[in-house]
Design a protein around this motif. Structure first.
Motif, PDB file in Angstrom:
ATOM      1  N   GLN A   1     -21.500  57.744 -69.498  1.00  0.00           N
ATOM      2  CA  GLN A   1     -22.779  58.449 -69.441  1.00  0.00           C
ATOM      3  C   GLN A   1     -23.560  58.127 -68.165  1.00  0.00           C
ATOM      4  OE1 GLN A   1     -21.718  56.817 -72.464  1.00  0.00           O
ATOM      5  NE2 GLN A   1     -20.869  58.856 -72.859  1.00  0.00           N
ATOM      6  N   GLY A   2     -22.962  57.344 -67.269  1.00  0.00           N
ATOM      7  CA  GLY A   2     -23.623  57.008 -66.013  1.00  0.00           C
ATOM      8  C   GLY A   2     -24.610  55.857 -66.118  1.00  0.00           C
ATOM      9  N   LYS A   3     -24.448  55.030 -67.147  1.00  0.00           N
ATOM     10  CA  LYS A   3     -25.363  53.905 -67.356  1.00  0.00           C
ATOM     11  C   LYS A   3     -24.635  52.581 -67.160  1.00  0.00           C
ATOM     12  CE  LYS A   3     -28.466  56.472 -70.254  1.00  0.00           C
ATOM     13  NZ  LYS A   3     -29.194  56.512 -71.518  1.00  0.00           N
ATOM     14  N   ILE A   4     -25.403  51.569 -66.760  1.00  0.00           N
ATOM     15  CA  ILE A   4     -24.846  50.252 -66.441  1.00  0.00           C
ATOM     16  C   ILE A   4     -24.485  49.520 -67.735  1.00  0.00           C
ATOM     17  CG2 ILE A   4     -25.279  48.042 -65.313  1.00  0.00           C
ATOM     18  CD1 ILE A   4     -27.419  49.664 -63.627  1.00  0.00           C
ATOM     19  N   ALA A   5     -23.185  49.244 -67.895  1.00  0.00           N
ATOM     20  CA  ALA A   5     -22.691  48.575 -69.092  1.00  0.00           C
ATOM     21  C   ALA A   5     -22.456  47.086 -68.862  1.00  0.00           C
ATOM     22  CB  ALA A   5     -21.387  49.233 -69.553  1.00  0.00           C
ATOM     23  N   TRP A   6     -22.169  46.721 -67.614  1.00  0.00           N
ATOM     24  CA  TRP A   6     -21.838  45.325 -67.304  1.00  0.00           C
ATOM     25  C   TRP A   6     -22.128  45.070 -65.836  1.00  0.00           C
ATOM     26  CZ3 TRP A   6     -17.882  42.798 -64.376  1.00  0.00           C
ATOM     27  CH2 TRP A   6     -17.639  41.464 -64.718  1.00  0.00           C
ATOM     28  N   ARG A   7     -22.536  43.836 -65.540  1.00  0.00           N
ATOM     29  CA  ARG A   7     -22.837  43.472 -64.154  1.00  0.00           C
ATOM     30  C   ARG A   7     -22.500  42.009 -63.933  1.00  0.00           C
ATOM     31  NH1 ARG A   7     -28.959  43.236 -63.189  1.00  0.00           N
ATOM     32  NH2 ARG A   7     -28.603  41.313 -64.299  1.00  0.00           N
ATOM     33  N   ALA A   8     -21.806  41.744 -62.834  1.00  0.00           N
ATOM     34  CA  ALA A   8     -21.503  40.369 -62.432  1.00  0.00           C
ATOM     35  C   ALA A   8     -22.073  40.143 -61.037  1.00  0.00           C
ATOM     36  CB  ALA A   8     -20.005  40.113 -62.436  1.00  0.00           C
ATOM     37  N   LEU A   9     -22.910  39.149 -60.907  1.00  0.00           N
ATOM     38  CA  LEU A   9     -23.506  38.805 -59.613  1.00  0.00           C
ATOM     39  C   LEU A   9     -22.775  37.595 -59.046  1.00  0.00           C
ATOM     40  CD1 LEU A   9     -27.279  39.284 -60.456  1.00  0.00           C
ATOM     41  CD2 LEU A   9     -25.637  40.937 -59.554  1.00  0.00           C
ATOM     42  N   ARG A  10     -21.465  37.740 -58.990  1.00  0.00           N
ATOM     43  CA  ARG A  10     -20.583  36.681 -58.529  1.00  0.00           C
ATOM     44  C   ARG A  10     -19.176  37.254 -58.423  1.00  0.00           C
ATOM     45  NH1 ARG A  10     -17.587  36.029 -62.833  1.00  0.00           N
ATOM     46  NH2 ARG A  10     -18.473  36.064 -64.918  1.00  0.00           N
ATOM     47  N   GLU A  11     -18.268  36.426 -57.979  1.00  0.00           N
ATOM     48  CA  GLU A  11     -16.853  36.774 -57.916  1.00  0.00           C
ATOM     49  C   GLU A  11     -16.327  37.059 -59.322  1.00  0.00           C
ATOM     50  OE1 GLU A  11     -14.786  33.643 -55.927  1.00  0.00           O
ATOM     51  OE2 GLU A  11     -12.807  34.441 -56.404  1.00  0.00           O
ATOM     52  N   ILE A  12     -15.439  38.040 -59.443  1.00  0.00           N
ATOM     53  CA  ILE A  12     -14.873  38.407 -60.736  1.00  0.00           C
ATOM     54  C   ILE A  12     -13.363  38.204 -60.744  1.00  0.00           C
ATOM     55  CG2 ILE A  12     -16.705  40.018 -61.364  1.00  0.00           C
ATOM     56  CD1 ILE A  12     -13.416  41.383 -60.117  1.00  0.00           C
ATOM     57  N   THR A  13     -12.777  38.304 -61.938  1.00  0.00           N
ATOM     58  CA  THR A  13     -11.323  38.265 -62.076  1.00  0.00           C
ATOM     59  C   THR A  13     -10.862  39.567 -62.726  1.00  0.00           C
ATOM     60  OG1 THR A  13     -11.314  37.321 -64.310  1.00  0.00           O
ATOM     61  CG2 THR A  13     -11.358  35.764 -62.435  1.00  0.00           C
ATOM     62  N   TYR A  14      -9.596  39.847 -62.597  1.00  0.00           N
ATOM     63  CA  TYR A  14      -9.021  41.027 -63.242  1.00  0.00           C
ATOM     64  C   TYR A  14      -9.241  40.964 -64.746  1.00  0.00           C
ATOM     65  CZ  TYR A  14      -5.709  44.218 -65.314  1.00  0.00           C
ATOM     66  OH  TYR A  14      -5.157  45.202 -66.080  1.00  0.00           O
ATOM     67  N   THR A  15      -8.980  39.805 -65.343  1.00  0.00           N
ATOM     68  CA  THR A  15      -9.036  39.649 -66.790  1.00  0.00           C
ATOM     69  C   THR A  15     -10.407  39.994 -67.350  1.00  0.00           C
ATOM     70  OG1 THR A  15      -7.355  37.937 -66.643  1.00  0.00           O
ATOM     71  CG2 THR A  15      -8.627  38.027 -68.688  1.00  0.00           C
ATOM     72  N   GLU A  16     -11.476  39.523 -66.716  1.00  0.00           N
ATOM     73  CA  GLU A  16     -12.793  39.805 -67.279  1.00  0.00           C
ATOM     74  C   GLU A  16     -13.199  41.260 -67.102  1.00  0.00           C
ATOM     75  OE1 GLU A  16     -16.137  37.600 -65.591  1.00  0.00           O
ATOM     76  OE2 GLU A  16     -15.056  37.481 -63.721  1.00  0.00           O
ATOM     77  N   VAL A  17     -12.844  41.897 -65.987  1.00  0.00           N
ATOM     78  CA  VAL A  17     -13.170  43.310 -65.811  1.00  0.00           C
ATOM     79  C   VAL A  17     -12.334  44.150 -66.774  1.00  0.00           C
ATOM     80  CG1 VAL A  17     -13.186  45.261 -64.204  1.00  0.00           C
ATOM     81  CG2 VAL A  17     -13.925  43.019 -63.429  1.00  0.00           C
ATOM     82  N   TRP A  53     -19.101  44.427 -51.434  1.00  0.00           N
ATOM     83  CA  TRP A  53     -18.314  43.407 -50.744  1.00  0.00           C
ATOM     84  C   TRP A  53     -18.591  43.415 -49.244  1.00  0.00           C
ATOM     85  CZ3 TRP A  53     -14.818  44.995 -47.008  1.00  0.00           C
ATOM     86  CH2 TRP A  53     -14.485  46.349 -46.997  1.00  0.00           C
ATOM     87  N   GLY A  54     -18.142  42.346 -48.610  1.00  0.00           N
ATOM     88  CA  GLY A  54     -18.171  42.241 -47.156  1.00  0.00           C
ATOM     89  C   GLY A  54     -16.923  41.496 -46.701  1.00  0.00           C
ATOM     90  N   ALA A  55     -16.343  41.922 -45.606  1.00  0.00           N
ATOM     91  CA  ALA A  55     -15.125  41.289 -45.092  1.00  0.00           C
ATOM     92  C   ALA A  55     -15.366  39.826 -44.722  1.00  0.00           C
ATOM     93  CB  ALA A  55     -14.606  42.061 -43.874  1.00  0.00           C
ATOM     94  N   TRP A  56     -16.582  39.476 -44.418  1.00  0.00           N
ATOM     95  CA  TRP A  56     -16.985  38.148 -43.984  1.00  0.00           C
ATOM     96  C   TRP A  56     -17.143  37.172 -45.158  1.00  0.00           C
ATOM     97  CZ3 TRP A  56     -21.391  37.572 -46.684  1.00  0.00           C
ATOM     98  CH2 TRP A  56     -22.053  38.756 -47.067  1.00  0.00           C
ATOM     99  N   CYS A  57     -16.981  37.637 -46.377  1.00  0.00           N
ATOM    100  CA  CYS A  57     -17.310  36.885 -47.590  1.00  0.00           C
ATOM    101  C   CYS A  57     -16.042  36.335 -48.258  1.00  0.00           C
ATOM    102  CB  CYS A  57     -18.056  37.840 -48.517  1.00  0.00           C
ATOM    103  SG  CYS A  57     -18.278  37.267 -50.188  1.00  0.00           S
ATOM    104  N   PRO A  58     -15.831  34.997 -48.279  1.00  0.00           N
ATOM    105  CA  PRO A  58     -14.636  34.430 -48.910  1.00  0.00           C
ATOM    106  C   PRO A  58     -14.432  34.831 -50.379  1.00  0.00           C
ATOM    107  CG  PRO A  58     -15.632  32.793 -47.491  1.00  0.00           C
ATOM    108  CD  PRO A  58     -16.601  33.959 -47.562  1.00  0.00           C
ATOM    109  N   PRO A  59     -15.470  34.839 -51.253  1.00  0.00           N
ATOM    110  CA  PRO A  59     -15.225  35.300 -52.624  1.00  0.00           C
ATOM    111  C   PRO A  59     -14.769  36.767 -52.676  1.00  0.00           C
ATOM    112  CG  PRO A  59     -17.247  34.030 -52.546  1.00  0.00           C
ATOM    113  CD  PRO A  59     -16.822  34.264 -51.118  1.00  0.00           C
ATOM    114  N   CYS A  60     -15.262  37.590 -51.759  1.00  0.00           N
ATOM    115  CA  CYS A  60     -14.833  39.000 -51.701  1.00  0.00           C
ATOM    116  C   CYS A  60     -13.349  39.079 -51.350  1.00  0.00           C
ATOM    117  CB  CYS A  60     -15.637  39.775 -50.662  1.00  0.00           C
ATOM    118  SG  CYS A  60     -17.412  39.788 -50.951  1.00  0.00           S
ATOM    119  N   GLN A  61     -12.936  38.219 -50.453  1.00  0.00           N
ATOM    120  CA  GLN A  61     -11.523  38.186 -50.055  1.00  0.00           C
ATOM    121  C   GLN A  61     -10.642  37.795 -51.236  1.00  0.00           C
ATOM    122  OE1 GLN A  61     -11.492  35.573 -46.637  1.00  0.00           O
ATOM    123  NE2 GLN A  61     -13.058  36.801 -45.616  1.00  0.00           N
ATOM    124  N   ARG A  62     -11.105  36.844 -52.030  1.00  0.00           N
ATOM    125  CA  ARG A  62     -10.318  36.389 -53.183  1.00  0.00           C
ATOM    126  C   ARG A  62     -10.259  37.437 -54.290  1.00  0.00           C
ATOM    127  NH1 ARG A  62     -13.185  31.518 -52.003  1.00  0.00           N
ATOM    128  NH2 ARG A  62     -14.662  31.973 -53.680  1.00  0.00           N
TER     129      ARG A  62
END
Length: 178
Positions: free
Chosen positions: A151-167, A67-76
């Motif tokens: 196990q330290g492996k990537i199970a899911w990745r979102a390259l966009r804003e996320i919601t509580y429900t999907e995580v 995230w970045g403080a300058w990023c509106p989707p990060c703020q949301r």
């Protein structure tokens, strides 16, 4: 959990400078167990000052949010991530933020305003943390969220804003894995 199901959404992400890696912009992908690759357990200074080594979370499911403080989707999405942290911290889940392209006072103000209580690593001016994620996430997509299995492996990745429900849905699916 859907095996490598890519869900395309409109890119609700902030761009930025840095190494280019545009694969998967605006998507969320769940990886089947056989498709998962290792996530580099990062370490560095946190917004609060002390060092954090993600190896201390081995055996837990880890939600990493860039995230970045300058990023509106990060703020949301910040309140959703705090909600994930509060709801799942007693269930073997750890949330770790990685602040990028901010100065530390700006990032601290953001974390205080959003009442983030989980640790946040600082990717300094050298980009040392994010450079370890080449090929794992798009370095120009902020926000990005990665869920790492026990196990330290990537199970899911979102390259966009996320919601509580999907995580939460992904975390519940991981909890069901043996």
């Amino acid at each position: 959990m859907a095996a490598a199901a890519a869900l395309a959404f409109g890119p609700a992400a902030c761009g930025g400078s840095g190494p280019k890696n545009k694969d998967g912009d605006g998507t969320a992908v769940a990886f089947s167990v056989g498709q998962r690759k290792a996530f580099p357990m990062l370490s560095g200074k946190t917004l609060d000052g002390p060092q954090l080594d993600m190896n201390t979370f081995k055996g837990k499911v880890i939600v990493v949010n860039i995230w970045g403080a300058w990023c509106p989707p990060c703020q949301r999405e910040a309140p959703y991530l705090e909600h994930v942290y509060e709801a799942y911290k007693d269930k073997g889940v750890q949330v770790v933020g990685i602040d990028t392209r901010d100065n530390v006072p700006q990032a601290r103000a953001f974390a205080a305003d959003k009442q983030l209580s989980y640790p946040n690593l600082v990717d300094g001016d050298d980009g040392a943390l994010l450079s370890q994620l080449v090929g794992i996430t798009s370095l120009q997509n902020v926000p990005s969220t990665i869920v790492i299995d026990r196990q330290g492996k990537i199970a899911w990745r979102a390259l966009r804003e996320i919601t509580y429900t999907e995580v939460a849905a992904e975390l519940d699916a991981l909890a069901a894995e043996k």
